[in-house]
Design a protein around this motif. Structure first.
Motif, PDB file in Angstrom:
ATOM      1  N   VAL A  98      39.238  32.372  38.439  1.00 36.08           N
ATOM      2  CA  VAL A  98      40.516  31.686  38.237  1.00 36.08           C
ATOM      3  C   VAL A  98      41.447  32.553  37.395  1.00 36.08           C
ATOM      4  O   VAL A  98      42.626  32.734  37.711  1.00 36.08           O
ATOM      5  CB  VAL A  98      40.296  30.318  37.552  1.00 36.08           C
ATOM      6  CG1 VAL A  98      41.642  29.691  37.180  1.00 36.08           C
ATOM      7  CG2 VAL A  98      39.524  29.374  38.469  1.00 36.08           C
ATOM      8  N   LEU A  99      40.923  33.131  36.334  1.00 37.88           N
ATOM      9  CA  LEU A  99      41.746  33.933  35.427  1.00 37.88           C
ATOM     10  C   LEU A  99      42.246  35.221  36.074  1.00 37.88           C
ATOM     11  O   LEU A  99      43.304  35.735  35.701  1.00 37.88           O
ATOM     12  CB  LEU A  99      40.952  34.253  34.157  1.00 37.88           C
ATOM     13  CG  LEU A  99      40.668  33.041  33.261  1.00 37.88           C
ATOM     14  CD1 LEU A  99      39.586  33.363  32.241  1.00 37.88           C
ATOM     15  CD2 LEU A  99      41.942  32.577  32.562  1.00 37.88           C
ATOM     16  N   GLU A 100      41.517  35.752  37.041  1.00 44.03           N
ATOM     17  CA  GLU A 100      41.962  36.951  37.760  1.00 44.03           C
ATOM     18  C   GLU A 100      43.291  36.720  38.468  1.00 44.03           C
ATOM     19  O   GLU A 100      44.039  37.661  38.713  1.00 44.03           O
ATOM     20  CB  GLU A 100      40.910  37.383  38.787  1.00 44.03           C
ATOM     21  CG  GLU A 100      39.712  38.112  38.213  1.00 44.03           C
ATOM     22  CD  GLU A 100      39.974  39.582  37.953  1.00 44.03           C
ATOM     23  OE1 GLU A 100      41.151  40.005  37.983  1.00 44.03           O
ATOM     24  OE2 GLU A 100      39.001  40.310  37.696  1.00 44.03           O
ATOM     25  N   THR A 101      43.606  35.471  38.784  1.00 42.13           N
ATOM     26  CA  THR A 101      44.854  35.152  39.497  1.00 42.13           C
ATOM     27  C   THR A 101      46.032  34.979  38.545  1.00 42.13           C
ATOM     28  O   THR A 101      47.144  34.708  39.001  1.00 42.13           O
ATOM     29  CB  THR A 101      44.678  33.866  40.322  1.00 42.13           C
ATOM     30  OG1 THR A 101      44.538  32.729  39.432  1.00 42.13           O
ATOM     31  CG2 THR A 101      43.451  33.951  41.219  1.00 42.13           C
ATOM     32  N   MET A 102      45.810  35.140  37.241  1.00 41.83           N
ATOM     33  CA  MET A 102      46.844  34.866  36.241  1.00 41.83           C
ATOM     34  C   MET A 102      47.200  36.143  35.482  1.00 41.83           C
ATOM     35  O   MET A 102      46.517  36.508  34.518  1.00 41.83           O
ATOM     36  CB  MET A 102      46.368  33.797  35.252  1.00 41.83           C
ATOM     37  CG  MET A 102      45.991  32.494  35.895  1.00 41.83           C
ATOM     38  SD  MET A 102      45.385  31.312  34.655  1.00 41.83           S
ATOM     39  CE  MET A 102      44.969  29.914  35.717  1.00 41.83           C
ATOM     40  N   PRO A 103      48.253  36.834  35.894  1.00 46.62           N
ATOM     41  CA  PRO A 103      48.601  38.106  35.229  1.00 46.62           C
ATOM     42  C   PRO A 103      48.906  37.962  33.741  1.00 46.62           C
ATOM     43  O   PRO A 103      48.771  38.933  32.993  1.00 46.62           O
ATOM     44  CB  PRO A 103      49.849  38.565  36.006  1.00 46.62           C
ATOM     45  CG  PRO A 103      49.774  37.860  37.318  1.00 46.62           C
ATOM     46  CD  PRO A 103      49.131  36.543  37.031  1.00 46.62           C
ATOM     47  N   ASP A 104      49.322  36.779  33.307  1.00 49.98           N
ATOM     48  CA  ASP A 104      49.675  36.591  31.897  1.00 49.98           C
ATOM     49  C   ASP A 104      48.492  36.092  31.067  1.00 49.98           C
ATOM     50  O   ASP A 104      48.668  35.712  29.899  1.00 49.98           O
ATOM     51  CB  ASP A 104      50.831  35.602  31.770  1.00 49.98           C
ATOM     52  CG  ASP A 104      50.514  34.233  32.344  1.00 49.98           C
ATOM     53  OD1 ASP A 104      49.611  34.148  33.204  1.00 49.98           O
ATOM     54  OD2 ASP A 104      51.149  33.248  31.931  1.00 49.98           O
ATOM     55  N   ARG A 105      47.290  36.107  31.631  1.00 52.66           N
ATOM     56  CA  ARG A 105      46.104  35.623  30.916  1.00 52.66           C
ATOM     57  C   ARG A 105      45.016  36.695  30.879  1.00 52.66           C
ATOM     58  O   ARG A 105      43.833  36.398  30.971  1.00 52.66           O
ATOM     59  CB  ARG A 105      45.574  34.355  31.590  1.00 52.66           C
ATOM     60  CG  ARG A 105      46.523  33.173  31.492  1.00 52.66           C
ATOM     61  CD  ARG A 105      46.621  32.645  30.072  1.00 52.66           C
ATOM     62  NE  ARG A 105      47.491  31.489  29.964  1.00 52.66           N
ATOM     63  CZ  ARG A 105      47.640  30.772  28.859  1.00 52.66           C
ATOM     64  NH1 ARG A 105      46.972  31.107  27.772  1.00 52.66           N
ATOM     65  NH2 ARG A 105      48.467  29.735  28.812  1.00 52.66           N
TER      66      ARG A 105
END
Length: 268
Positions: A155-162
């Motif tokens: 899931v986090l791989e899809t969030m550039p700001d995370r």
């Protein structure tokens, strides 16, 4: 200045009993202004519960979170993200108290609410997966813990700001894969975390040191002692910069380095 800005200021300027008194004062003032059934008062109780949890005063923390949960159930409903966040806080306290069955049940309920209200691509859902993974690890359920941590990382791989949360999740997953006896997957996770630290996040963080140390330990386990020495040397330097030369993390990294060097010289 709103209540949460005043809470932030209290943490910046006060400590010890003075900080506790200020947080209780703000909570009481909020109750007087908005009423005991107000959602804002529930949020202030969450802040108070988090403070007591950080102090290791778990029973007081639990009471504050339970009161917040009751208020948010009435004002926002038991299927709201705000209610789930309060339940997540209570579960965190229960985990630290060793009440793992309760914590697991509560974290699982949070995940259901987040999935149904925010979707599986939300940061709160990813955080919920991580929390449930930690409980599973505490209970010795290694495979389930790794599965949940892997889902959180995806899931986090899809969030550039995370990227910071992603790097931490990869470090955790790398350690879980190592303990599962899956060294190649563990190494990929840790190397990916190092890449994030070095290229995007910076290296002045405990997770960077943990990734270096993890790679050193992993290389030792598979007999790559010279490579392990390089990782442990880097871990020692990172620990010294982060904690100082007398800190136990720095001393531990140096001891790991000495052990790896002895193994390399002996040709084990």
């Amino acid at each position: 200045m709103d209540y949460f800005e005043q809470v932030d200021l209290a943490y910046q300027t006060l400590k010890g009993p003075a900080l506790e008194r200020r947080l209780r004062e703000l909570t009481d003032r909020c109750r007087a202004e908005y009423g005991e059934r107000g959602a804002l008062y529930g949020s202030m109780l969450n802040e108070l519960g988090s403070y007591y949890r950080g102090q290791g005063r778990y029973e007081v923390s639990e009471r504050a979170f339970r009161e917040a949960l009751e208020l948010l159930a009435q004002s926002r409903g038991t299927d709201s993200p705000d209610y789930a966040t309060a339940l997540n806080n209570l579960a965190g306290t229960h985990r630290l108290m060793g009440r793992l069955k309760e914590a697991e049940r509560e974290f699982a309920a949070c995940l259901t609410i987040y999935r149904e209200t925010l979707g599986e691509g939300d940061i709160l859902y990813a955080a919920g997966l991580n929390n449930l993974s930690l409980v599973c690890l505490d209970r010795g359920e290694l495979d389930r813990a790794a599965e949940l941590q892997g889902r959180a990382a995806r899931v986090l791989e899809t969030m550039p700001d995370r990227r910071d949360e992603l790097a931490a999740a990869l470090c955790n997953l790398g350690e879980l894969r190592r303990r599962q006896g899956r060294p190649e997957e563990a190494e990929r996770c840790l190397l990916r975390a190092l890449e994030l630290f070095q290229r995007e996040l910076g290296v002045d963080t405990p997770h960077y040191h943990a990734a270096l140390n993890g790679l050193g330990g992993l290389c030792c386990e598979v007999g790559r002692y010279e490579e392990a020495c390089r990782w442990f040397l880097a871990a020692a330097a990172a620990a010294e910069k982060l904690y100082g030369s007398e800190h136990r993390e720095h001393r531990a990294a140096l001891e790991h380095l000495r052990m790896a060097r002895r193994a390399a010289e002996a040709g084990v």
